[in-house]
Design an enzyme around this catalytic site. Structure first.
Site, PDB file in Angstrom:
ATOM      1  N   LYS A  50       4.372 -17.327 -18.424  1.00  0.00           N
ATOM      2  CA  LYS A  50       4.558 -17.627 -17.232  1.00  0.00           C
ATOM      3  C   LYS A  50       3.382 -17.000 -16.159  1.00  0.00           C
ATOM      4  O   LYS A  50       2.794 -16.166 -16.314  1.00  0.00           O
ATOM      5  CB  LYS A  50       5.989 -16.937 -16.701  1.00  0.00           C
ATOM      6  CG  LYS A  50       6.182 -15.735 -16.799  1.00  0.00           C
ATOM      7  CD  LYS A  50       7.663 -15.391 -16.908  1.00  0.00           C
ATOM      8  CE  LYS A  50       7.728 -13.861 -17.234  1.00  0.00           C
ATOM      9  NZ  LYS A  50       9.228 -13.327 -17.510  1.00  0.00           N
ATOM     10  N   MET A  79      -8.739  -6.734   4.189  1.00  0.00           N
ATOM     11  CA  MET A  79      -8.695  -8.239   3.604  1.00  0.00           C
ATOM     12  C   MET A  79      -9.609  -8.514   2.669  1.00  0.00           C
ATOM     13  O   MET A  79      -9.492  -9.038   1.454  1.00  0.00           O
ATOM     14  CB  MET A  79      -8.484  -9.263   4.653  1.00  0.00           C
ATOM     15  CG  MET A  79      -8.042 -10.504   4.047  1.00  0.00           C
ATOM     16  SD  MET A  79      -8.172 -11.935   5.236  1.00  0.00           S
ATOM     17  CE  MET A  79      -6.800 -11.441   6.307  1.00  0.00           C
ATOM     18  N   TYR A  82      -9.723   0.606   9.122  1.00  0.00           N
ATOM     19  CA  TYR A  82      -8.619   0.397  10.113  1.00  0.00           C
ATOM     20  C   TYR A  82      -7.766   1.698  10.123  1.00  0.00           C
ATOM     21  O   TYR A  82      -7.539   2.072   9.230  1.00  0.00           O
ATOM     22  CB  TYR A  82      -7.751  -0.584   9.567  1.00  0.00           C
ATOM     23  CG  TYR A  82      -8.627  -2.113   9.770  1.00  0.00           C
ATOM     24  CD1 TYR A  82      -8.896  -2.477  11.207  1.00  0.00           C
ATOM     25  CD2 TYR A  82      -8.431  -3.011   8.816  1.00  0.00           C
ATOM     26  CE1 TYR A  82      -9.510  -3.624  11.237  1.00  0.00           C
ATOM     27  CE2 TYR A  82      -8.985  -4.234   8.937  1.00  0.00           C
ATOM     28  CZ  TYR A  82      -9.800  -4.662  10.193  1.00  0.00           C
ATOM     29  OH  TYR A  82     -10.055  -5.796  10.256  1.00  0.00           O
TER      30      TYR A  82
HETATM   31  C1  PLP Z   1       9.128 -12.696 -18.146  1.00  0.00           C
HETATM   32  C2  PLP Z   1      10.246 -12.324 -19.175  1.00  0.00           C
HETATM   33  C3  PLP Z   1       9.942 -11.944 -20.591  1.00  0.00           C
HETATM   34  C4  PLP Z   1       8.640 -10.967 -20.803  1.00  0.00           C
HETATM   35  O1  PLP Z   1       8.798  -9.666 -20.363  1.00  0.00           O
HETATM   36  P1  PLP Z   1       7.706  -8.703 -20.191  1.00  0.00           P
HETATM   37  O2  PLP Z   1       8.341  -7.476 -19.787  1.00  0.00           O
HETATM   38  O3  PLP Z   1       6.743  -9.049 -19.783  1.00  0.00           O
HETATM   39  O4  PLP Z   1       7.481  -8.282 -21.760  1.00  0.00           O
HETATM   40  C5  PLP Z   1      10.862 -12.094 -21.418  1.00  0.00           C
HETATM   41  N1  PLP Z   1      12.040 -12.696 -21.231  1.00  0.00           N
HETATM   42  C6  PLP Z   1      12.398 -13.272 -20.010  1.00  0.00           C
HETATM   43  C7  PLP Z   1      13.477 -14.056 -19.858  1.00  0.00           C
HETATM   44  C8  PLP Z   1      11.526 -13.171 -19.139  1.00  0.00           C
HETATM   45  O5  PLP Z   1      11.819 -13.725 -18.008  1.00  0.00           O
END
Ligand code: PLP
Length: 400
Positions: A51, A325, A277
């Site tokens: 993801k 930035m 800054y």
């Molecule tokens: C993101 C996620 C994972 C992976 O978790 P990590 O801590 O990155 O290993 C596993 N299961 C679900 C449902 C997630 O949303």
């Protein structure tokens, strides 16, 4: 120190401008090694969580590296056992995989709205479902494989572990392929994982034969895989561990992400003069200040102002003043004799014998390693290698 000849060939051709300013080197072999270690530790096949663009490392390069089947690919399984599935959070992420010809299983672990279910069906995505109405809609759409999501204490998504019984009849009519839960504190050594595990088991017991005996049970994220092994059930779902970051030195995961930028200006700043800054950095005595062409617009977070460190010529130097930035200043006084405009600074990752691990950089800024990785912006182009490249000092660079 730097090995001038050790430039590895990028495996996807980078933009010509990629290494002129700020960029991210991704070591794909490290992802492959990390997948192997997590697979060995878990003892069950993986749902590789890709993801958010592979946690910022690049969705398609990660999926190709981990050995998914692609239409027209001869070399479907490269050196690692292909994951059982790839885990996404949105249908757009799944669509990118399908458009690239990826034919692997894709599991979407985030709840979808009912209006998204037909798209999930046409993308051949396995949705996470937990409402009787949604399961009925999914079934009416053709009833592909889906996974039952059980909330055992995260209070984010899924059916509460103590409210599963009303689902029994719909589950008997439309049995899930898998049943899963998610731990909220797998990275902590408290007893909450055991509590969640017991609730997960209680929920499955309460459902009895409504859960098919061959249903795929899964719970473990990277931290849970690291904390124990083998994982219970049939699958494990590592994300951040694939990308080399989890508090798991025990597993020997390798750094994947190397954030670099060139020094584009250099000056002496005299006693009591300020930098950046808000004048939060004041020189005591004369300091040599280097400006690197990276800032929070690239994902080098402002929280690292006066707290971050960078590697220059393989040595640690502190961030001086507020991260802006587009530029960040480093106190390179210790390297005054060798530091030059054009030199490469490493803000995350390895240079020479030293490495700024993602966790360390995140901790310095009071950030989570997750938000640091996924916050790397696409203004910093990704370059893909089968090893970690090193950069020669500018004197050795032949101008193009
Ligand atoms: C993101 C996620 C994972 C992976 O978790 P990590 O801590 O990155 O290993 C596993 N299961 C679900 C449902 C997630 O949303």
């Amino acid at each position: 120190m730097l090995q001038p000849h050790a430039f590895s060939e990028p495996i996807y051709s980078p933009r010509a401008s990629a290494t002129r300013r700020a960029w991210v080197d991704i070591n794909l072999d490290a992802i492959r090694q990390n997948a192997r270690r997590l697979r060995a530790r878990a003892g069950v096949p993986l749902v590789a969580m890709v993801k958010s663009d592979g946690y910022g490392t690049g969705l398609l390069p990660v999926v190709r590296t981990l050995g998914a089947a692609f239409v027209g690919d001869d070399d479907t399984v490269r050196n690692v056992e292909a994951p059982w599935a790839f885990g996404v959070a949105t249908l757009d992420e799944a669509a990118v995989l399908r458009q690239a010809g990826c034919t692997a299983r894709v599991l979407c672990t985030t709840p979808l709205t009912v209006s998204e279910l037909s798209d999930a069906r046409s993308l051949d995505v396995r949705p996470a479902l937990h409402r009787a109405e949604d399961i009925a809609v999914w079934s009416a759409l053709g009833g592909g494989a889906w996974h039952l999501s059980i909330d055992t204490g995260m209070s984010r998504a899924g059916v509460r572990w103590d409210e599963v019984v009303p689902l029994a009849s719909v589950l008997r009519d439309h049995p899930p392929e898998g049943v899963f839960t998610h731990f909220h504190s797998a990275d902590l050594t408290d007893a909450t994982r055991e509590t969640q595990e017991r609730r997960f088991l209680d929920a499955r017991r309460a459902l009895g034969h409504a859960v098919p005996p061959n249903a795929l049970i899964h719970s473990d994220n990277s931290a849970a895989i690291a904390a124990r092994g083998p994982s219970p059930g049939h699958l494990a779902r590592p994300g951040i561990g694939l990308y080399g970051s989890t508090a798991t030195t025990a597993l020997g995961l390798e750094q994947v992400v190397h954030l670099r930028a060139r020094i584009v200006d250099l000056r002496d700043v005299h006693d009591k003069e300020s930098v950046s800054y808000g004048a939060t950095f004041r020189a005591s005595g004369t300091r040599r200040i280097a400006t690197v062409a990276i800032g929070y617009a690239d994902g080098y977070r402002r929280a690292l102002s006066n707290r971050g460190e960078a590697l220059v010529h393989g040595q640690r130097v502190p961030v001086a003043g507020t991260v802006t930035m587009d530029m960040t200043m480093l106190d390179v006084t210790a390297l005054s004799n060798i530091c030059a405009i054009g030199d490469v600074a490493t803000l995350i990752g390895r240079d020479g014998d030293d490495c700024l691990f993602t966790e360390e950089v995140a901790a310095r800024g009071g950030l989570s390693p997750y938000e640091l990785l996924v916050g790397l912006s696409l203004r910093a182009p990704r370059q893909y290698f089968e090893s970690t490249p090193t950069y020669p000092p500018v004197d050795d660079v032949v101008p193009p």
